[in-house]
Write a protein that holds these residues in place. Structure first.
Motif, PDB file in Angstrom:
ATOM      1  N   PHE A  80      54.547  46.098  49.174  1.00 16.02           N
ATOM      2  CA  PHE A  80      55.236  47.135  48.122  1.00 16.02           C
ATOM      3  C   PHE A  80      54.528  47.235  46.855  1.00 16.02           C
ATOM      4  CE2 PHE A  80      57.546  47.391  44.122  1.00 16.02           C
ATOM      5  CZ  PHE A  80      58.436  48.465  44.173  1.00 16.02           C
ATOM      6  N   VAL A  81      53.566  46.260  46.395  1.00 19.30           N
ATOM      7  CA  VAL A  81      52.824  46.427  45.147  1.00 19.30           C
ATOM      8  C   VAL A  81      51.579  47.336  45.686  1.00 19.30           C
ATOM      9  CG1 VAL A  81      51.041  45.231  43.899  1.00 19.30           C
ATOM     10  CG2 VAL A  81      53.360  44.374  44.228  1.00 19.30           C
ATOM     11  N   GLY A 104      52.017  49.954  47.151  1.00 18.73           N
ATOM     12  CA  GLY A 104      52.567  51.413  47.093  1.00 18.73           C
ATOM     13  C   GLY A 104      52.821  51.836  45.376  1.00 18.73           C
ATOM     14  N   VAL A 105      52.316  50.853  44.483  1.00 21.18           N
ATOM     15  CA  VAL A 105      52.373  51.240  43.212  1.00 21.18           C
ATOM     16  C   VAL A 105      51.079  51.003  42.342  1.00 21.18           C
ATOM     17  CG1 VAL A 105      54.797  50.850  43.029  1.00 21.18           C
ATOM     18  CG2 VAL A 105      53.111  49.023  42.577  1.00 21.18           C
ATOM     19  N   LEU A 106      50.203  50.506  43.049  1.00 24.31           N
ATOM     20  CA  LEU A 106      48.792  50.393  42.558  1.00 24.31           C
ATOM     21  C   LEU A 106      48.145  51.704  42.326  1.00 24.31           C
ATOM     22  CD1 LEU A 106      47.067  47.487  44.687  1.00 24.31           C
ATOM     23  CD2 LEU A 106      47.840  47.360  42.277  1.00 24.31           C
ATOM     24  N   PRO A 107      47.460  51.653  40.965  1.00 21.52           N
ATOM     25  CA  PRO A 107      46.857  53.014  40.588  1.00 21.52           C
ATOM     26  C   PRO A 107      45.663  53.076  41.396  1.00 21.52           C
ATOM     27  CG  PRO A 107      46.675  51.250  38.929  1.00 21.52           C
ATOM     28  CD  PRO A 107      47.657  50.679  40.005  1.00 21.52           C
ATOM     29  N   TRP A 120      50.735  61.557  46.419  1.00 20.01           N
ATOM     30  CA  TRP A 120      52.030  60.534  46.061  1.00 20.01           C
ATOM     31  C   TRP A 120      52.661  59.991  47.620  1.00 20.01           C
ATOM     32  CZ3 TRP A 120      56.714  62.480  47.632  1.00 20.01           C
ATOM     33  CH2 TRP A 120      56.838  63.726  47.863  1.00 20.01           C
ATOM     34  N   ARG A 152      52.250  56.692  49.237  1.00 17.71           N
ATOM     35  CA  ARG A 152      53.035  55.555  48.935  1.00 17.71           C
ATOM     36  C   ARG A 152      54.325  55.108  49.495  1.00 17.71           C
ATOM     37  NH1 ARG A 152      50.181  53.780  43.992  1.00 17.71           N
ATOM     38  NH2 ARG A 152      48.746  55.581  43.288  1.00 17.71           N
ATOM     39  N   LEU A 173      56.375  51.155  50.018  1.00 16.68           N
ATOM     40  CA  LEU A 173      57.579  50.771  48.957  1.00 16.68           C
ATOM     41  C   LEU A 173      58.748  50.782  49.865  1.00 16.68           C
ATOM     42  CD1 LEU A 173      57.309  53.847  46.390  1.00 16.68           C
ATOM     43  CD2 LEU A 173      56.461  51.531  46.526  1.00 16.68           C
TER      44      LEU A 173
END
Length: 457
Positions: A116-117, A119-122, A203, A206, A210
């Motif tokens: 999950f992380v 999917g949110v990493l820049p 996007w 991602r 997630l």
């Protein structure tokens, strides 16, 4: 004159046989174990899908015009395997000391949370070189948790399953593997088809990562409703739980651990080559479109899903070794012709070559969930399995895609995958030959040739 009739001889009363868990409990244990494997391979299915391999290699790294995006993604896949042996050495003995249930609750959250992380990493455009470093850290956490997941999940199924059906139930562990991979790759394919290239690279990529968190929460809920295995509970009640499981594992089970490592070399080279490297190989080395490559791999994997449970049930009747031997010898004989078929670049021939290797792989996958746990005694089963499996996986499985891709670029030969798996099969033949057949042996009596350290030691 009457003769006194001798009363019939009374048979001594037999002590009732101890009943195992009921069918519903066994099914719950199998589901709880398989879902963790599903989540682990969901990550691989997402990460190694042809289009995703290229995206990850560009989102998290500085621009590169040399076509190194796939290599960088494969390097991140390989990086996770650095931590797997450490996870095995930590979680495995811990599971032998405190029980399987608590450890598996930790590993499933770490695995799903790490995916999950991602999917949110820049990306690199936002934070520069911190992006690949953060991705590396997350991959190491994933690898550490995976090091404790597979051995524990296999142990739970083996210790819950009835002896006569251990192969049948054990096959569901790898059914979870294939299902997770198909789910991940299928989700990437769906996102790719529905979104424009711009949206996908911006996007959309991602989304599949997630999805891992809700899957993990479902798995945690199922595992929380399960008691520890009957075999571990017997050890606890008898006061025979190992006090120093790591020491006992390494001192008295190292020979069988070496056998396990040898078999796992073939398992993981074939497994990771087919399931993580091959989609990229088809699209980048054989110039097959990403969509076409995904459909071929997903189609073959769906066929493997259809036959894996019947093959597991077959091993309950004929034994595990015949299936393992057939797989190893088959890889030696068939790998080169299978890769040659793929070189034609004709969709049906490519699918046929992939299917040949997938058929040999599924023979192994169907029986490893029942074979590997039975190689070790209950006291150290989780730890011995986790250590041996993850050492071999780290050295030969996680690096397979990276090494094969590098060798292809260096030599210019697209037959490298065939040579690589043939060497692995030749190595695996020896430990398979000396492996004891445990198909009809109760799991509590398996692996007793080791010399356990007294519980008071």
């Amino acid at each position: 004159m009457t003769t006194e009739q001798t009363p019939p001889k009374q048979e001594p009363e037999r002590e009732p046989e101890q009943e195992g868990p009921d069918k519903a409990t066994v099914r719950k244990a199998v589901a709880a174990s398989a879902i963790g494997n599903c989540i682990e391979w969901f990550d691989f299915g997402v990460f190694s899908a042809g289009v995703m391999t290229a995206i990850v290699g560009t989102v998290f790294f500085p621009p590169d015009d040399g076509g190194g995006a796939a290599l960088r993604s494969f390097a991140m896949i390989a990086a996770a395997f650095i931590a797997r042996p450490f996870g095995g050495m930590f979680f495995g003995p811990l599971g032998d000391r405190i029980g399987r249930k608590g450890v598996l609750a930790i590993t499933i959250i770490l695995m799903s949370g790490s995916t999950f992380v991602i999917g949110v990493l820049p990306g690199y455009d936002s934070i520069g070189m911190a992006a690949p470093l953060l991705l590396l850290v997350v991959r190491l956490v994933q690898g550490f948790s995976c090091g404790g997941e597979y051995g524990g999940a296999a142990t739970v199924i083996a210790e819950y399953a009835p002896t006569k059906r251990r192969g049948f139930f054990g096959s569901f562990l790898e059914l979870g593997t294939l299902s997770g991979y198909v789910l991940g790759a299928g989700l990437v394919l769906g996102v790719d088809l529905m979104l424009s290239d711009e949206a996908l690279h911006s996007w959309g990529w991602r989304i599949p990562f997630l999805i891992a968190l809700p899957l993990g929460l479902v798995g945690l809920y199922i595992r929380s409703r399960l008691e520890d295995t009957p075999e571990f509970q017997k050890l606890e009640q008898a006061g025979e739980v190992a006090r120093s499981p790591l020491k006992e594992t390494l001192l008295h089970n190292w020979r069988m651990i070496l056998n396990l490592i040898g078999i796992v070399i073939l398992l993981n080279v074939a497994n990771y080559m087919l399931l993580t490297f091959m989609p990229s190989y088809l699209s980048q080395n054989l110039d097959i479109g990403d969509t076409e490559a995904s459909l071929i791999t997903i189609g073959v994997e769906l066929a493997m899903i259809a036959v894996i449970v019947p093959l597991g049930a077959l091993s309950d009747r004929v034994g595990r070794k015949p299936l393992l031997m057939t797989s190893a010898i088959g890889f030696i004989v068939v790998s080169w012709p299978a890769i040659a078929l793929m070189q034609t670049k004709q969709p049906l021939a490519v699918a046929g070559g992939f299917a040949l290797m997938g058929g040999l792989l599924v023979l192994m996958l169907a029986v490893i969930g029942s074979t590997f746990p039975a190689m070790f005694p209950t006291r150290v089963r989780y730890g011995a399995f986790a250590i041996g499996y993850n050492i071999s996986t780290s050295l030969f499985g996680g690096t397979a895609a990276l090494v094969i891709e590098k060798l292809i670029k260096t030599t210019g030969s697209n037959y490298i995958p065939a040579y690589y798996v043939i060497i692995a099969a030749l190595i695996a033949l020896v430990p398979i030959l000396v492996l004891p057949e445990t198909a009809r042996v109760p799991i509590g009596k398996c692996g007793r040739s080791s010399k356990p350290v007294p519980a008071t030691a």
